[in-house]
Scaffold this active site. Structure first.
Site, short mmCIF file in Angstrom:
data_model
loop_
_atom_site.label_atom_id
_atom_site.label_comp_id
_atom_site.label_asym_id
_atom_site.label_seq_id
_atom_site.Cartn_x
_atom_site.Cartn_y
_atom_site.Cartn_z
N TRP A 232 37.59 50.97 40.74
CA TRP A 232 38.66 50.26 40.03
C TRP A 232 38.14 48.90 39.62
CZ3 TRP A 232 42.26 53.60 38.81
CH2 TRP A 232 43.37 53.16 38.09
N ASP A 233 38.99 48.09 38.98
CA ASP A 233 38.45 46.80 38.54
C ASP A 233 38.37 45.79 39.68
OD1 ASP A 233 41.16 46.27 38.60
OD2 ASP A 233 41.32 45.63 36.51
N TRP A 234 38.68 46.21 40.89
CA TRP A 234 38.48 45.38 42.08
C TRP A 234 37.81 46.13 43.21
CZ3 TRP A 234 41.02 48.88 44.68
CH2 TRP A 234 42.17 49.45 44.13
N ASN A 493 51.96 53.88 37.66
CA ASN A 493 51.55 52.53 37.28
C ASN A 493 51.04 52.52 35.85
OD1 ASN A 493 50.54 49.67 37.89
ND2 ASN A 493 48.67 50.69 37.20
N GLU A 494 51.79 51.89 34.98
CA GLU A 494 51.37 51.53 33.62
C GLU A 494 51.13 52.70 32.68
OE1 GLU A 494 48.08 48.77 34.11
OE2 GLU A 494 49.43 47.15 34.68
N GLU A 591 53.75 42.21 38.12
CA GLU A 591 52.29 42.01 38.20
C GLU A 591 51.90 40.83 37.33
OE1 GLU A 591 49.41 44.98 37.31
OE2 GLU A 591 50.38 46.51 38.55
C1 BMA Z 1 47.06 45.93 36.72
C2 BMA Z 1 47.03 46.86 37.89
C3 BMA Z 1 45.68 47.36 38.25
C4 BMA Z 1 44.61 46.37 37.98
C5 BMA Z 1 45.16 45.01 37.71
C6 BMA Z 1 44.12 44.00 37.36
O1 BMA Z 1 47.20 46.52 35.51
O2 BMA Z 1 47.97 47.87 37.73
O3 BMA Z 1 45.44 48.55 37.59
O4 BMA Z 1 43.73 46.36 39.02
O5 BMA Z 1 46.05 45.06 36.66
O6 BMA Z 1 43.45 44.34 36.19
#
Ligand code: BMA
Length: 918
Positions: A232-234, A493-494, A591
């Site tokens: 993932w991005d983290w 999610n999204e 978020e």
């Molecule tokens: C959001 C989250 C994650 C992601 C974060 C940072 O969109 O739902 O998918 O890690 O942003 O990019």
């Protein structure tokens, strides 16, 4: 009937009287037989009252745990080792010293071969004689991660394809006396996902692969496995293979598989719905008693259990005259939970008992029109009270879930509570968390926004995929619905946003197909199942979503980020994060966030000296967000100076510190904006009722949006969260040259307060001037403008102050008792700290014991800004950190999580303030 003569809190006569109220006519006819039952129930109740009962949960069910030491081999048999169950291949290989720490340096990529191989877990065991004479024997897997074929004594008994569900199989007839061989042959999740995507040849289901910067694997949307396990991005890609608990359950007549509870309220009283899930060999009847000892409420029921697996629903009415204490979110009241006992006896003679917890609370998602604002409100009411959601987003605490212990969870969740949070969103790219997580949330008052595990992708609606999702959703809702902490289910999610804003460049003429698939998966299946299993909390199809408006628009709104509806996710890395004008005045911010690096002590555990540079290969490797390292520096550059130490290592450490300063300030500004927007409508926007920043915790030691590092250490952001989520908070900001100070209150009473504004010169700890505002009512559960004044007037009346030489602090004081402060002191910088005339604060520290804790006494001679205390590897936290040092002397507490000493702390304490890195 001697046993009934026992004395207890409840007299026999009273017990009889109460029971009689529930008796049916048939019951009277069977009175003689039933007296025996009463006697037995009475004994059980006495046992409960003494809380001494230690006995099997079900007399008819015998359990043989198959957890422990199994054998593990790879595909071609070149590697074999013993492996613990629960466990996974990576942790087994590490325990057997075949591999190093998978988190060390570049091992996530170097060890990819492990995930590409096909591993087999096997166990030989002899079946005890009792098990072979039992009518039914069921083999139960709590979790199988993920694609496997299970064989028992050479016979294939099942194939598995979903890590989010449990599996069970009938073994009767297959058990041998001497040696039984159970094997779980896994196929690489990476291989499976790739093949499944190829097999789906009719049309593409994007995305194919994660961005290269993530060093990840492709097609994770084709497998029901933690979506972030492919990177993932983290976080890293560790698509492991493994098993959770395995056991045999043997029984002759009946097995109680699970018990769920939920509470609801009608006009006058509470109702406890108890669902019992049975597995019955032969039709049988019996009686059950539900008992809430602390409320002195009980009710008995006739059971008629048909052969096969079935659900029996019991409804326990709490009489209107029984007063019930409610469960409240953290900061709004206590988290009362009551013990509920189930005692049952069947005609076969079998008995079973269960203990569960029941909490009384209601939850409602309010979406209604708001005067002078288009769209709909979007906020949660708990027990009828509107609650501003304060919290963050939760990701898996480790790539290897078998390493996540209840202690780790408690530490993280307690940290959330210590930062005045009341909610966490269990994000849809991770895992449905283990039981301990939800129990802790119930206990701590942390509400849970529970996503289903779908994230940032489109998904197939092939028959098998839908079928496995249906099992998953049914099981997870049944497993989790008893937890009062869960206040909302959310489908994904999204993924609504992904279709609406066309993340995957789908041509217009193909869009309808993807919308249709979206509706099939999340509406016709996930939503339908949730609503059938649990009607006690709201369901949202996605996050972000426009809620009812999205539904109206066919579940994919044209703009799911519309601030007039539902929740929003908002990220902007290039604009100045301290400029509040750019933040969306949304109904609910679920978020938002900024990245930072963890501490040097965390990073140095998984790296070498050659890695300790901001631009090293290691720093790039641990950054999974395209341009992330640059974006952090850009934000730093917008408001601060770059660290310029000539020593490379010191410069690296200073840069890590600066990323934390930047992140903490950016998230603080944005959160304060959301909190102060709760009561206003400006240009048709506002009534913001939640701020959940991205993200609470980390999965490994790398750059991320988290406020807590892997291992539990608090970043500066988390320390600032304690204050910016404080129940009462003064928030100051500048609008067209005017200083405005709002008071935010989550309290349920009004307070009459004054604002004290103090102006300091950076060079001095003696206030340049201060003033007290007129008194004003800080309205309960609201944001109130408490005072405003022109900044130019403020500075003019304050000697030699200019925007760069001075700063403002402000706090809320009781109007009748000016020494009583409400909430923390807050501040406003009048210019960017790049240009401020900072002075060297010359901070010194002295450490002393204070019971189990330690006191750190700091002294300084000028204002210290972002004063950061770091004790390296010594686990624990301070009561305050990253603060403004405005007094000659200040004492800070350190709460250790392990044993330490004054000497050790003194040796390791390192203090940094912004001036030091300039
Ligand atoms: C959001 C989250 C994650 C992601 C974060 C940072 O969109 O739902 O998918 O890690 O942003 O990019």
């Amino acid at each position: 009937m001697k046993c009934c003569e026992a004395t207890g809190e409840m007299t026999h006569a009273r017990w009889e009287r109460q029971l009689t109220r529930h008796m049916t006519e048939a019951w009277f006819l069977q009175r003689m037989a039933a007296l025996a039952l009463v006697c037995w129930l009475w004994t059980s109740l006495l046992l409960f009252c003494g809380a001494q009962a230690v006995r099997p949960e079900q007399t008819d069910v015998q359990v043989l745990s198959l957890n422990g030491k199994w054998s593990l081999r790879n595909g071609n048999g070149s590697l074999s080792l013993s492996a613990a169950v629960p466990g996974c291949v990576h942790t087994a290989l590490q325990a057997a010293e075949f591999i190093q720490d998978p988190y060390y340096r570049f091992n996530d990529v170097l060890y990819r071969w492990i995930s590409l191989d096909n591993w087999t877990y096997s166990l030989s065991f002899s079946a005890p004689p009792w098990i072979r004479t039992t009518k039914r024997v069921v083999l139960l897997f709590e979790e199988v991660d993920t694609i496997s074929t299970i064989t028992f004594n050479g016979v294939v008994i099942e194939t598995t394809d979903n890590m989010f569900r449990s599996y069970e199989f009938e073994l009767s007839g297959l058990l041998k006396k001497d040696v039984n061989l159970l094997e779980v042959a896994f196929v690489s999740a990476i291989t499976y996902a790739s093949q499944a995507s190829q097999a789906h040849s009719s049309y593409k289901v994007p995305p194919d692969c994660p961005p290269p910067v993530q060093n990840g694997e492709c097609h994770v949307n084709f497998i029901r496995k933690s979506q972030s396990s492919f990177s993932w991005d983290w976080g890293p890609a560790f698509p492991t293979q493994g098993l959770k608990g395995v056991q045999l359950q043997a029984f002759n007549f009946i097995r109680l598989q699970s018990l769920t509870t939920s509470t609801s309220r009608d006009s006058s009283s509470w109702i406890v719905d108890v669902d019992l899930f049975f597995d019955v060999v032969m039709e049988t009847a019996g009686r059950a008693l539900l008992f809430l000892p602390d409320l002195n409420v009980f009710q008995d029921f006739q059971l008629l259990l048909k052969e096969g697996q079935s659900k029996t629903s019991l409804v326990l009415l709490i009489p209107a005259n029984v007063s019930v204490d409610l469960w409240w979110p953290n900061g709004h009241g206590h988290q009362v939970q009551y013990r509920l006992f189930l005692e049952a006896r069947l005609d076969t003679g079998a008995t079973f008992h269960r203990e569960a917890r029941v909490a009384f609370r209601t939850v409602e998602l309010v979406q209604e029109t708001i005067p002078s604002s288009p769209g709909l409100s979007f906020y949660f009411k708990v027990n009828g009270r509107p609650i501003f959601l304060k919290g963050s987003n939760w990701i898996p605490a480790h790539s290897f879930q078998d390493l996540v212990t209840p202690d780790m969870l408690r530490n993280l969740l307690q940290s959330a509570v210590d930062a005045n949070m009341n909610i966490l969103r269990v994000w849809g790219g991770g895992v449905y968390e283990q039981e301990a997580f939800y129990h802790l949330c119930d206990e701590l008052g942390l509400m849970v926004w529970q996503d289903f595990m779908f994230a940032c992708a489109l998904y197939s609606i092939e028959k098998d995929f839908i079928q496995t999702v249906r099992y998953e959703v049914t099981q997870q809702v049944q497993r989790l619905k008893s937890h009062p902490s869960i206040i909302v289910w959310s489908g994904n999610n999204e993924n609504e946003a992904a279709i609406a804003t066309n993340w995957f460049s789908i041509p217009d003429d193909k869009r309808t197909r993807y919308v249709k698939d979206y509706v099939t998966l999340y509406v016709d299946n996930v939503k339908a199942i949730v609503e059938q299993e649990d009607r006690t909390r709201p369901f949202l199809v996605s996050s972000p979503t426009n809620g009812l408006e999205s539904e109206k628009e066919g579940f994919v709104a044209h703009d799911p980020y519309d601030v007039h509806y539902g929740d929003t996710h908002f990220y902007s890395y290039v604009k100045d994060c301290l400029d509040w004008n750019q933040f969306p005045r949304t109904r609910l911010a679920s978020e938002y966030g900024f990245q930072s690096w963890p501490s040097f002590s965390s990073l140095s555990k998984v790296s070498l000296p050659e890695d300790w540079e901001y631009n090293s290969k290691f720093s790039d490797h641990r950054q999974h967000h395209e341009l992330g390292n640059l974006e952090m520096l850009l934000q730093v550059a917008l408001n601060y100076r770059f660290p310029n130490n000539t020593d490379t290592l010191q410069r690296y450490k200073d840069t890590l510190y600066m990323t934390q300063v930047m992140q903490a300030e950016c998230v603080k500004k944005q959160t304060e904006f959301y909190r102060r927007s709760r009561s206003e409508i400006i240009d048709g926007k506002g009534h913001t009722m939640g701020a959940l920043y991205w993200q609470l915790n980390d999965i490994w030691q790398g750059a991320s949006w988290s406020s807590i590092e892997f291992g539990g250490k608090w970043k500066m952001l988390h320390y600032l969260a304690v204050e910016f989520f404080s129940p009462v908070l003064p928030v100051g900001f500048e609008e067209n040259g005017t200083l405005k100070i709002y008071g935010i209150s989550d309290l349920s009473t009004n307070l009459t307060l004054r604002v004290k504004v103090t102006v300091y010169q950076w060079s001095s700890l003696t206030p340049a001037c201060s003033s007290l505002s007129e008194e004003r009512v800080l309205i309960e559960n609201a944001a109130t403008l408490m005072m405003q004044c022109l900044i130019s007037d403020l500075l003019r009346d304050c000697g030699k102050c200019s925007r760069s030489s001075c700063l403002i602090t402000f706090d809320l004081h009781d109007s009748s008792n000016p020494t009583q402060r409400h909430g923390p002191t807050n501040h406003l910088f009048l210019t960017s700290l790049r240009d401020a005339e900072l002075h060297k604060p010359n901070i010194t520290a002295f450490i002393q014991h204070d019971g189990n804790d330690f006191l750190v006494t700091l002294k300084c001679d000028a204002v210290g800004v972002f004063v950061w205390l770091d004790v390296g590897d010594i686990a624990g936290r301070f009561d305050s950190n990253g603060f403004l040092l405005l007094t000659l002397k200040r004492t800070v507490h350190f709460f250790p999580w392990t044993t330490t000493s004054v000497e050790e702390l003194s040796e390791n304490l390192h203090i940094t303030s912004l001036h030091d890195v300039y």
